[in-house]
Design an enzyme around this catalytic site. Structure first.
Site, PDB file in Angstrom:
ATOM      1  N   ARG A 102      16.475   7.800 -35.418  1.00 21.05           N
ATOM      2  CA  ARG A 102      17.827   7.227 -35.290  1.00 21.05           C
ATOM      3  C   ARG A 102      17.660   5.893 -34.578  1.00 21.05           C
ATOM      4  NH1 ARG A 102      23.459   9.887 -33.559  1.00 21.05           N
ATOM      5  NH2 ARG A 102      23.186  10.465 -35.732  1.00 21.05           N
ATOM      6  N   HIS A 129      23.446   6.561 -43.200  1.00 23.01           N
ATOM      7  CA  HIS A 129      23.267   7.879 -42.580  1.00 23.01           C
ATOM      8  C   HIS A 129      23.080   8.894 -43.727  1.00 23.01           C
ATOM      9  CE1 HIS A 129      23.233  10.894 -39.644  1.00 23.01           C
ATOM     10  NE2 HIS A 129      24.449  10.828 -39.163  1.00 23.01           N
ATOM     11  N   GLN A 132      23.672  12.740 -43.353  1.00 20.54           N
ATOM     12  CA  GLN A 132      25.088  13.089 -43.224  1.00 20.54           C
ATOM     13  C   GLN A 132      25.721  13.238 -44.611  1.00 20.54           C
ATOM     14  OE1 GLN A 132      27.029  13.431 -40.216  1.00 20.54           O
ATOM     15  NE2 GLN A 132      28.378  14.340 -41.741  1.00 20.54           N
ATOM     16  N   ASP A 220      35.836   8.052 -40.205  1.00 18.39           N
ATOM     17  CA  ASP A 220      34.799   7.978 -39.165  1.00 18.39           C
ATOM     18  C   ASP A 220      35.345   7.064 -38.070  1.00 18.39           C
ATOM     19  OD1 ASP A 220      32.385   8.033 -37.743  1.00 18.39           O
ATOM     20  OD2 ASP A 220      31.332   6.666 -39.098  1.00 18.39           O
ATOM     21  N   CYS A 260      32.467  12.878 -39.992  1.00 16.98           N
ATOM     22  CA  CYS A 260      31.072  13.197 -39.666  1.00 16.98           C
ATOM     23  C   CYS A 260      30.919  13.670 -38.217  1.00 16.98           C
ATOM     24  CB  CYS A 260      30.192  11.977 -39.909  1.00 16.98           C
ATOM     25  SG  CYS A 260      30.754  10.504 -39.039  1.00 16.98           S
ATOM     26  N   ARG A 288      24.702  20.199 -41.715  1.00 10.71           N
ATOM     27  CA  ARG A 288      23.653  19.244 -41.377  1.00 10.71           C
ATOM     28  C   ARG A 288      22.333  20.001 -41.246  1.00 10.71           C
ATOM     29  NH1 ARG A 288      24.738  14.563 -38.761  1.00 10.71           N
ATOM     30  NH2 ARG A 288      22.533  14.204 -39.144  1.00 10.71           N
TER      31      ARG A 288
END
Ligand code: CP
Ligand code: NVA
Length: 307
Positions: A102, A129, A132, A220, A260, A288
């Site tokens: 990340r 991402h 996700q 988001d 998310c 996830r």
């Protein structure tokens, strides 16, 4: 499939293969099977930014497959300061079987992939991402939603998660509309890649028009990690883009609400909507784990005989 830096590293066939594998691994785990498919393997987890879901699901995911994770914060290893990105990638490749990272800049995860001899997985960059988006479409697919005929409305920032949701939507054949304030549109390169992949995608500015008739509403945060200095300007720009009861009322009565997480309650989404009956945010979060287990399993060469 060597690395997963972008959803565009996958094909439509690969995405559906991963869904089937994720469902299989999830079912085996829930039935109490204890997998040894990745026994003796390890995954390095490099995190330059905060995380709850991504860290826990990668760490627990490899453990559930019989392997182990080594967590490394960016500051601990001095990624790009104490040691260059290529040198970190070269060294880690001598010890571990895969790297999930990340990072602030997408160039960092690309640099890791260029110099690593083991698979690299993007656990969120400023650009994408992918894990996700895989978990999100897996969640819809698993619920029996026909992802190739649904209309997904993204409300808010054309950000990293939006980019991956757009690209994955194009691969599975979803029709998508993004409603964002002027100046906060998704990257034009992502939009053109999605269209080349056959994605039906509109970029508009009116959240009501986007929500009208939608099967799925997705939002988001307005301020992503790394954008804290723009907080006030963004809160103002996005104030009309809140997912609240009024906006949900324009979608189909059966519409599902996605986020998310983490949610900034009272900003991009209200408590009533995120906690309401149409919300599937915790299914996304749970998945996830299962979607990433499928990714790790494929990249690290697990065998279903041991799963
Ligand atoms: N959705 C997601 O990636 O959550 P974290 O930032 O907590 O990992
Ligand atoms: N867009 C958000 C997603 C967090 C999972 C961010 O980058 O902070």
């Amino acid at each position: 499939m060597k690395h997963v830096l972008s959803v565009a590293d996958l094909s439509r066939e690969r995405v559906f293969q991963l869904f089937t594998l994720a469902a299989d691994l999830k079912q085996r785990w829930k039935a109490g099977r204890r997998a040894m498919a990745l026994a003796g393997r390890s995954l390095a987890l490099i995190f330059e930014k905060q995380s709850l879901r991504t860290r826990v699901t990668f760490e627990v995911g490899i453990v559930q497959l019989g392997g182990r994770a080594v967590y490394l914060s960016g500051s601990e290893i001095g990624l790009g300061t104490r040691e260059s990105v290529p040198d970190v990638a070269r060294n880690l490749s001598r010890w571990v079987d895969g790297i999930a990272a990340r990072v602030y800049s997408h160039a960092t995860v690309e640099g890791l992939a260029r110099h690593a001899t083991v698979p690299v997985i993007n656990g969120l960059s400023d650009f994408e991402h992918p894990c996700q988006a895989l978990a999100d479409y897996f969640t819809l697919w698993e619920r029996g939603v026909d992802v190739s005929s649904m209309r997904l409305a993204w409300i808010g920032d054309g950000n990293n998660v939006c980019h991956s949701v757009i690209l994955a939507g194009a691969l599975v054949g979803a029709s998508m509309v993004v409603a964002c304030p002027p100046g906060y549109e998704p990257n034009p390169g992502v939009v053109s890649t999605a269209r080349k992949l056959g994605g039906q995608l509109e970029i508009i500015h009116d959240p009501k028009d986007a929500a009208t008739g939608a099967d799925v509403l997705y939002t988001d945060v307005w301020v992503s990690m790394g954008q804290e200095a723009e907080r006030e300007q963004r809160r103002e720009a996005f104030s009309r883009y809140q997912l609240n009861d009024t906006l949900v009322g324009f979608a189909k009565p059966s519409a599902l609400v996605m986020h998310c997480l983490p949610a900034h309650r009272g900003e991009e989404i209200t408590d009533r909507v995120v906690d309401g009956p149409q919300s599937i945010v915790l299914e996304q979060s749970e998945n996830r784990l299962h979607a990433q287990k499928a990714v790790i399993f494929q990249l690290l060469g697990g065998s279903l005989d041991d799963a």
